[in-house]
Design a protein around this motif. Structure first.
Motif, short mmCIF file in Angstrom:
data_model
loop_
_atom_site.label_atom_id
_atom_site.label_comp_id
_atom_site.label_asym_id
_atom_site.label_seq_id
_atom_site.Cartn_x
_atom_site.Cartn_y
_atom_site.Cartn_z
N GLY A 27 0.69 -1.23 0.09
CA GLY A 27 -0.03 0.00 0.03
C GLY A 27 0.71 1.31 0.02
O GLY A 27 0.29 2.39 0.31
N SER A 28 2.02 1.06 -0.60
CA SER A 28 2.84 2.43 -0.31
C SER A 28 2.40 3.34 -1.38
O SER A 28 2.44 3.00 -2.72
N GLY A 29 2.05 4.69 -1.18
CA GLY A 29 1.78 5.44 -2.07
C GLY A 29 2.86 5.85 -3.12
O GLY A 29 2.47 6.04 -4.14
N ARG A 30 4.08 5.76 -2.72
CA ARG A 30 5.11 6.42 -3.64
C ARG A 30 5.36 5.19 -4.59
O ARG A 30 5.49 5.50 -5.70
N TRP A 45 1.14 8.82 2.28
CA TRP A 45 0.96 9.20 0.78
C TRP A 45 1.99 10.40 0.88
O TRP A 45 1.50 11.49 1.29
N PRO A 46 3.01 10.43 0.30
CA PRO A 46 4.08 11.44 0.20
C PRO A 46 3.49 12.72 -0.40
O PRO A 46 2.43 12.58 -1.06
N ASP A 47 4.14 13.78 -0.29
CA ASP A 47 3.65 14.88 -0.88
C ASP A 47 4.07 15.11 -2.41
O ASP A 47 4.79 14.00 -2.98
N GLY A 48 3.76 15.87 -3.04
CA GLY A 48 3.73 15.99 -4.49
C GLY A 48 5.23 15.65 -5.05
O GLY A 48 5.66 15.16 -6.08
N ALA A 49 6.28 16.66 -4.39
CA ALA A 49 7.59 16.52 -4.74
C ALA A 49 8.19 14.78 -4.76
O ALA A 49 9.03 14.50 -5.48
N GLY A 106 22.05 9.45 -6.84
CA GLY A 106 20.51 9.39 -6.51
C GLY A 106 20.41 10.07 -5.14
O GLY A 106 19.58 10.62 -4.88
N ILE A 107 21.49 9.75 -4.13
CA ILE A 107 21.27 10.34 -2.65
C ILE A 107 21.31 11.78 -2.71
O ILE A 107 20.76 12.47 -2.31
N ARG A 108 22.23 12.39 -3.64
CA ARG A 108 22.51 13.67 -3.60
C ARG A 108 21.30 14.49 -4.30
O ARG A 108 21.02 15.53 -3.87
N LEU A 109 20.49 13.63 -5.13
CA LEU A 109 19.31 14.47 -5.86
C LEU A 109 18.22 14.28 -4.98
O LEU A 109 17.28 15.05 -4.99
N ARG A 110 18.29 13.33 -3.93
CA ARG A 110 17.00 13.31 -3.08
C ARG A 110 16.51 14.57 -2.47
O ARG A 110 15.25 14.76 -2.12
N ALA A 111 17.86 15.24 -2.03
CA ALA A 111 17.56 16.54 -1.18
C ALA A 111 16.50 17.63 -2.02
O ALA A 111 15.76 18.15 -1.40
N ARG A 112 16.82 17.60 -3.16
CA ARG A 112 16.00 18.30 -4.00
C ARG A 112 14.35 17.95 -4.13
O ARG A 112 13.47 18.78 -4.84
N PHE A 113 14.23 16.70 -3.76
CA PHE A 113 12.62 16.48 -3.90
C PHE A 113 12.34 16.15 -2.34
O PHE A 113 11.00 15.74 -2.06
N GLY A 114 12.78 16.93 -1.33
CA GLY A 114 12.26 16.83 0.27
C GLY A 114 12.51 15.64 1.00
O GLY A 114 11.89 15.62 2.07
N PHE A 115 13.31 15.10 0.42
CA PHE A 115 13.60 13.69 1.29
C PHE A 115 14.69 14.12 2.48
O PHE A 115 15.64 15.02 2.20
#
Length: 384
Positions: free
Chosen positions: A151-154, A319-323, A375-384
């Motif tokens: 059931g993960s929204g992501r 249900w994660p946010d839009g980003a 990928g880890i460096r990019l995660r911060a740009r999406f609010g992780f």
């Protein structure tokens, strides 16, 4: 003076999603159980006891992965961020356990054979892309499956894009192979069986020991629970190998689903080079339940869903946010493309490859780990 009504938020919150699942878990269990029964029945009609066995193994893998939250993306991320090599160590222990069966049985000529793939430009590019994608989506091939079933929204967002990316990857793979490709390289091919098995076990257990040591330096260690999960998954992988006659794979099933959908909407996918190769062509012209990977993917979702509904995991669904949903979509697309270019995911390329003594599995690991760094460096740009 007329007051304007407040704007309503149409995006469900994490609390609302969790509340819905908590109230519906009994019904969800019944629905998933019925779906599992239908899947088993259709598989039996399609391929008899063979199909039924694969459904059972897929369900068992779904329950195990969901129950133990046994993933790759998060474990690799913990190593890269905080030096916790325990999960990566377990992954190599799992590969070593699988090698104990894969290599001798393949050499015996009994029928089942290991996973060997070319060392090509596409392998390097595909594995790197996959590593980026699995960190953005927060899951690998098996992780997307069991989390989707839980059931993960992501993953509800990531899976369709994974399927879409897989089809794109199948279309461009033949072109990438023209950029340079060597025949599969089998580690210890010139040795006798004991020497070949010993060399591969030495490499796999050596890698497991290295990551264990790196983790211990940071205060991390292996737990009996996760060691037990690793052994259980290895036993299930042995069974899949013997029943299906090749190591467990995940992502070709996604590619097949996408190709079937492309056919339905009128896209001439059957005219592309990849889908004229014997294996893919046979899969495209037969039922999705005739393909081992596809059938087990469906079954794994069922198994994860059954465990989630029994354990209350659905009630914790978020249900994660839009980003973050956007990141899941990009990650799914990249994983789909990368899986086809790189001959599989953490399961079909890394695990099956290294456990079969194939050099491509080791290269896949190194390049996917490098992709994970980005990928880890990019995660911060999406609010992780």
């Amino acid at each position: 003076m007329r007051k304007s009504m407040p704007e309503q938020n149409t995006v469900p919150t994490s609390h609302e999603v969790g509340s819905f699942f908590r109230q519906s878990e009994t019904s969800l269990f019944a629905i998933i159980l019925i779906c599992g029964g239908l899947l088993a029945g259709l598989a039996f009609l399609d391929s008899g006891q063979h199909g039924l066995s694969l459904v059972g193994l897929g369900v068992a893998l779904g329950i195990t992965f969901m129950g133990f939250q046994y993933g790759f993306a998060s474990g690799w991320r913990r190593f890269l961020q905080i030096g916790d090599g325990s999960a990566v160590s377990l992954h190599f222990i799992l590969a070593a356990l699988c090698a104990l069966v894969f290599i001798p049985v393949t050499a015996s000529g009994l029928g089942p054979s290991g996973s060997l793939a070319p060392v090509s430009v596409s392998l390097f590019v595909g594995a790197f892309i996959f590593g980026v994608g699995m960190q953005l989506a927060n899951g690998c091939g098996s992780g997307v499956l069991f989390s989707f079933g839980g059931g993960s929204g992501r993953m509800i967002v990531a899976l369709p894009f994974f399927v879409m990316g897989s089809v794109i990857g199948s279309v461009i793979l033949p072109t990438f192979l023209t950029f340079g490709s060597l025949d599969p390289i089998e580690i210890g091919a010139s040795l006798d069986l004991s020497g070949k098995l010993g060399l591969n076990l030495l490499l796999l257990l050596g890698a497991a020991g290295l990551f264990f040591w790196l983790g211990r330096r940071q205060g991390f260690g292996l737990t009996k629970r996760m060691l037990g999960a690793t052994i259980l998954i290895a036993v299930l992988c042995w069974a899949v190998f013997m029943v299906s006659r090749h190591p467990w794979g995940v992502t070709f099933g996604f590619t097949l689903w996408g190709a079937k959908i492309a056919n339905l909407i009128g896209l001439p996918i059957e005219q592309t080079t990849f889908w004229n190769w014997p294996g893919p062509q046979r899969a495209l012209t037969h039922s999705v339940l005739s393909d081992t990977s596809s059938l087990m993917d469906f079954a794994m979702i069922v198994g994860a869903g059954l465990w989630a509904s029994l354990s209350g995991a659905f009630g914790k669904a978020d249900w994660p946010d839009g980003a973050q949903l956007f990141a899941a979509a990009i990650g799914g697309l990249l994983m789909g493309i990368g899986a086809r270019l790189g001959f599989g995911c953490n399961i079909g390329a890394f695990l099956a490859g290294t456990a079969s003594g194939s050099m491509h599995g080791w290269i896949w690991f190194v390049m996917a780990m490098a992709g994970s760094v980005l990928g880890i460096r990019l995660r911060a740009r999406f609010g992780f």
